[in-house]
Design an enzyme around this catalytic site. Structure first.
Site, PDB file in Angstrom:
ATOM      1  NE  ARG A  93      -0.817   0.008   4.954  1.00 23.57           N
ATOM      2  CZ  ARG A  93      -1.402   0.463   6.037  1.00 23.57           C
ATOM      3  NH1 ARG A  93      -2.567   1.081   5.943  1.00 23.57           N
ATOM      4  NH2 ARG A  93      -0.848   0.310   7.214  1.00 23.57           N
ATOM      5  CG  ASP A 125      -8.048  -1.390   0.758  1.00 21.82           C
ATOM      6  OD1 ASP A 125      -6.881  -1.236   1.172  1.00 21.82           O
ATOM      7  OD2 ASP A 125      -9.051  -1.129   1.455  1.00 21.82           O
ATOM      8  CG  ASP A 254       7.768  -7.359   6.892  1.00 23.96           C
ATOM      9  OD1 ASP A 254       7.830  -8.325   7.663  1.00 23.96           O
ATOM     10  OD2 ASP A 254       6.771  -6.617   6.818  1.00 23.96           O
ATOM     11  CG  ASN A 255       7.190  -3.821   9.681  1.00 24.09           C
ATOM     12  OD1 ASN A 255       6.978  -3.580   8.497  1.00 24.09           O
ATOM     13  ND2 ASN A 255       6.266  -4.316  10.473  1.00 24.09           N
TER      14      ASN A 255
END
Length: 488
Positions: A93, A125, A254-255
């Site tokens: 996103r 989304d 991944d952070n």
């Protein structure tokens, strides 16, 4: 594109092979408006803050127009999420719009977070909601104000497009800045998929553009230097988090930034009462990322990075670097807490004195930020009634105060000078969840003034702000049950 906007982008990531990213365009969602622009970030980039009032700026950030030179991409990475391996993740996103140069020639990547789906959205989304965007916007500035490395935020763009999370919410886009958004997970993706040539290209890219002092080293020494830098900056970052009482909430690999930045704010929380077992993420039922476990998780994530870099450098050479993480963390952490205690000298007994004070806080869950701030009023040769009154067990506090006073006398500490130093490192204000929630609720009603007020306070959190007398308190009764989760 409005010619008045002096925004000329390029993007060095495009130097990498085109199979290391996907071209992606922002997809506007509803009509858009400016929620808030960060004047400090505009100044950092050498831009006139008045640009934020230009409709073309909002159109750019909302994806209705692309600025000159922008070739947006989404990058692919993998990661260990709550300890479990996920072989492909990526910018689901967020899209990387490009880079801007500041007046000093430094480059800043500009990301649009919430601008629509990407090839890595995994059925999502690709949107962000106003609630979570405000939290990241405020907290990234709060961390900068505390001197802790972090991504930064340029602006929040609001949308009337609906976004579904637990409930129907209002959408938003965060315009995010960082020297790079490359994470441990980028290296894991190429290592574990067997694409070792791409792994080397990514490592060389980071070294060339962000650690050029390593570029002249032969292989594999340059990669060992990259790993040592990651170990050191991660140890320092975790020490800073622990010192200010910050819990990240989702320390997946991944952070984790390869440059040691605080990145991907979600279910974060600053301590109110001091409780080492504090879990800020309602989704973290097992407490993997509890406050007290963060330093250990830093080590665990670095072990994953070691495995990812092992095709480039021998693990037997990286292992001593990983083993040094604990000492690096402790050295930095105790230095930070010495400063919080107002100590100028380093003595062998200091960790014991510091841990005894933390144990005292934990025993009665005294407010972490308030108590450190109160300690500046301590006097070597006084009864320190105000401090004793802050604790249920006055006798236990008094016993610690005797030790502290002796330590201060041993280095000839001057009360007034020490108090001034302590008030420069012990913040009066942190972004407590209830403060963020109040700003969110007002913003959802169309009132953005509280965002502006908090941004001003958090930029200088150690200063006195008489206009913010309501912002340095523990949570009020209505806010005690606030929960934040991975959707935050």
């Amino acid at each position: 594109m409005n010619a008045r906007l002096p925004l000329d982008f390029d993007l060095r990531y495009l130097e990498l092979p085109d199979d290391m990213y996907e071209r992606v365009l922002p997809i506007p969602h509803g009509s858009h408006h400016l929620v808030h622009a960060n004047p400090g970030a505009f100044e950092r980039l050498g831009l006139d803050p008045a640009l934020a009032d230009d409709p073309a700026f909002v159109a750019l950030c909302a994806g209705h127009q692309l600025p000159r030179g922008a070739k947006p991409i989404a990058t692919v990475y993998a990661g260990h999420q709550f300890g479990g391996w996920v072989p492909q993740l990526g910018d689901g996103r967020a899209l990387l719009l490009g880079e801007l140069r500041d007046p000093h020639g430094e480059r800043w990547e500009v990301q649009l977070k919430g601008a629509g789906p990407t090839p890595f959205s995994r059925m999502g989304d690709g949107r962000a909601v106003l609630r979570s965007t405000i939290r990241e916007y405020l907290c990234s500035e709060a961390m900068a104000g505390l001197g802790i490395p972090s991504t930064q935020a340029l602006a929040i763009i609001g949308s009337d497009g609906p976004v579904y999370r637990e409930t129907l919410e209002t959408g938003a886009i965060l315009v995010r800045l960082a020297p790079t958004h490359i994470r441990f997970g980028h290296f894991e993706y190429y290592a574990h998929s067997g694409r070792h040539e791409r792994l080397a290209q990514l490592a060389d890219f980071v070294i060339e553009h962000h650690l050029p002092e390593l570029a002249e080293r032969p292989k594999p020494e340059r990669y060992l230097g990259l790993y040592e830098h990651a170990v050191d900056c991660t140890a320092r970052l975790l020490a800073a988090w622990q010192a200010v009482g910050f819990a990240h909430g989702v320390m997946n690999t991944d952070n984790m930034s390869i440059l040691g930045l605080t990145i991907d704010y979600g279910p974060f929380g600053f301590l109110d009462g001091y409780y080492p077992g504090f879990i800020c993420n309602h989704s973290d039922a097992a407490g993997r990322y509890a406050f007290k476990r963060q330093p250990q998780i830093g080590w665990w994530n670095l072990a994953c990075l070691e495995a990812a870099l092992s095709p480039l450098a021998p693990r037997e050479a990286m292992r001593p670097l990983l083993d040094s993480y604990g000492d690096r963390f402790e050295s930095c952490y105790f230095d930070l807490l010495r400063a919080k205690l107002g100590l100028r000298e380093t003595r062998a007994e200091d960790p014991e004195l510091i841990i005894a004070f933390l144990d005292l806080l934990a025993a009665y869950r005294n407010d972490y930020t308030q108590t450190w701030r109160l300690l500046a009023n301590f006097r070597r040769d006084a009864d320190n009634t105000a401090l004793l009154d802050h604790f249920v067990d006055r006798e236990r506090c008094a016993a610690w105060a005797v030790r502290y006073a002796e330590r201060l006398r041993a280095e000839g500490s001057d009360d007034a000078e020490r108090a001034a130093r302590m008030n420069r490192v012990n913040p009066k204000y942190v972004l407590r969840n209830w403060l963020a929630q109040r700003a969110i609720e007002r913003a959802q009603a169309g009132d953005y003034a509280e965002i502006d007020r908090l941004l001003h306070i958090l930029r200088t959190p150690c200063d006195e702000h008489p206009e913010a007398a309501d912002c340095d308190a523990p949570p009020p009764d209505w806010a005690r049950d606030i929960e934040v989760s991975c959707s935050s």
